[in-house]
Design an enzyme around this catalytic site. Structure first.
Site, PDB file in Angstrom:
ATOM      1  N   GLU A   1       0.881  -1.180   0.000  1.00 39.78           N
ATOM      2  CA  GLU A   1       0.000   0.000   0.000  1.00 39.78           C
ATOM      3  C   GLU A   1       0.915   1.225   0.000  1.00 39.78           C
ATOM      4  OE1 GLU A   1      -2.372   0.597   3.546  1.00 39.78           O
ATOM      5  OE2 GLU A   1      -3.790   1.918   2.509  1.00 39.78           O
TER       6      GLU A   1
ATOM      7  N   ASP B   1     -12.316  -0.513   1.332  1.00 39.73           N
ATOM      8  CA  ASP B   1     -11.349  -0.265   2.407  1.00 39.73           C
ATOM      9  C   ASP B   1     -12.032   0.356   3.631  1.00 39.73           C
ATOM     10  OD1 ASP B   1      -8.863  -0.422   3.590  1.00 39.73           O
ATOM     11  OD2 ASP B   1      -7.909   1.135   2.376  1.00 39.73           O
TER      12      ASP B   1
HETATM   13  N1  ADE Z   1      -6.665   0.034   8.664  1.00 39.93           N
HETATM   14  C1  ADE Z   1      -7.793   0.521   8.142  1.00 39.93           C
HETATM   15  N2  ADE Z   1      -7.600   0.902   6.881  1.00 39.93           N
HETATM   16  C2  ADE Z   1      -6.300   0.648   6.587  1.00 39.93           C
HETATM   17  C3  ADE Z   1      -5.501   0.798   5.440  1.00 39.93           C
HETATM   18  N3  ADE Z   1      -5.967   1.332   4.310  1.00 39.93           N
HETATM   19  N4  ADE Z   1      -4.218   0.433   5.513  1.00 39.93           N
HETATM   20  C4  ADE Z   1      -3.718  -0.070   6.640  1.00 39.93           C
HETATM   21  N5  ADE Z   1      -4.437  -0.243   7.734  1.00 39.93           N
HETATM   22  C5  ADE Z   1      -5.714   0.101   7.717  1.00 39.93           C
HETATM   23 ZN    ZN Z   2      -7.277  -1.821   4.315  1.00 41.83          ZN
END
Ligand code: ADE
Ligand code: ZN
Length: 333
Positions: free
Chosen positions: A196, A274
């Site tokens: 990410e 998400d």
């Molecule tokens: N917790 C909630 N959303 C998240 C994300 N996008 N990345 C990492 N942890 C998270």
């Molecule tokens: Zn996430």
């Protein structure tokens, strides 16, 4: 004009705490006597302008203080399922962050019993089958994750798998090798956030050290051609979250999102929301946003929906998976 019908889909990357809408947050705050730092729901929503993952996480954890009782967790999940049904979600694999609650004195049992109350009647009420994925916070000690796995033992019937989330950079997957080995020994499925904000090496670590079956996000895996080839060869699903990527500034604009190139490369991509309350859209909002910004065709959207059911943890009910796949095939855009 016939009204718009969203394509049937599975949502595989959804943090239940990230569905907390400002109105519900303030209602629960009042019910539980919790004081929030923002004056009202509008002021709070205006604070949803994030620099990066950490600036989001700070607000995300702060707002969780309103979730105290089983009823609160049931209300949270019920509100999500209602919204998800309107967005064509037919199957939802839902993350929850037990440590974010147990660390402030709310018991594991309170969280999971509350969530389960809504999930247990979801098929009947909303036409959505569900699974729960317990996520470990990677920026907390490994010992805390091991304690959480132990606390989950009485509730394993309700838990399909484990995940790994929170601040990524500086907290590599390898730290959690033992936690994941124990989870696998308990028969739990394994996923992890990787790629990410972290680079491709985080995705490689999640595959090699944790043995994950899906990668949550996986966006930055695409920077590494050898890793991309491996993910294509092994058909490892990626649970991408386009609106999240824009809001957390991992991509500049939606028009620059690599989703079309990733699909063209043969990656098994899925599209998910998400933390929809924070990132401006639920599941189908993500589908329509990528359609409009990236020019995805109806057949591309059908592929994303098909991938979502193929990647779902439905091995215990292949008939249901087949039924969902038939719905996708029959959908008229
Ligand atoms: N917790 C909630 N959303 C998240 C994300 N996008 N990345 C990492 N942890 C998270
Ligand atoms: Zn996430």
């Amino acid at each position: 004009m016939p009204s718009y019908v969203p394509v049937p889909k599975a949502e595989l990357h959804l943090h239940i705490e990230g569905t907390l809408e400002p109105d519900l947050a303030f209602a629960l705050a009042e019910r539980n006597g919790v004081t929030l730092t923002h004056a009202d729901a509008l002021t709070l929503r205006n604070a949803y302008a994030f620099e990066d993952l950490q600036s989001f996480l700070t607000l995300y954890y702060e707002l969780m203080s309103v979730l105290v009782t089983e009823d609160d967790f049931a209300a949270l999940a019920e509100a999500y399922l209602k919204r998800a049904a309107e967005q064509g979600v037919r199957h939802a694999e839902i993350f929850f962050d037990p440590q974010a609650h147990t660390a402030r004195g709310v018991s594991f049992g309170t969280v999971i019993r509350g969530l389960d109350r809504a999930l247990a009647r979801s098929e009947e009420r909303h036409g959505i089958s569900t699974r729960l994925i317990m996520s470990f916070l990677r920026d907390r000690p490994v010992s805390s994750a091991l304690d959480t796995l132990a606390e989950a033992q009485p509730y394993l019937e309700l838990i399909t798998g484990v995940g790994l989330d929170s601040a990524e950079v500086g907290f590599p997957p390898e730290l959690f090798t033992e936690v994941y080995a124990r989870a696998a020994a308990l028969g739990l499925r394994r996923v992890a956030h990787a790629g990410e904000e972290g680079g491709p090496e985080y995705v490689i670590g999640a595959l090699d050290a944790l043995g994950v079956e899906r990668i949550d996000h996986g966006l930055r895996a695409f920077e590494d051609p050898a890793l991309t080839a491996r993910l294509v060869r092994d058909a490892v699903p990626l649970t991408l979250c386009p609106l999240s990527n824009v809001r957390l500034r991992t991509v500049g604009t939606l028009e620059e999102h690599p989703l079309p190139a990733m699909m063209a490369a043969g990656l098994k991509c899925t599209v998910n929301s998400d933390d929809p309350s924070y990132f401006g859209g639920y599941a189908d909002d993500n589908y329509t946003a990528v359609r409009d910004a990236l020019g995805l065709s109806s057949e591309d959207l059908r592929t994303l929906a098909r991938n979502s059911f193929e990647a779902a943890f439905l091995e215990d009910d292949e008939q249901l998976r087949s039924r969902y796949l038939a719905e996708v095939a029959a959908h008229r855009f």
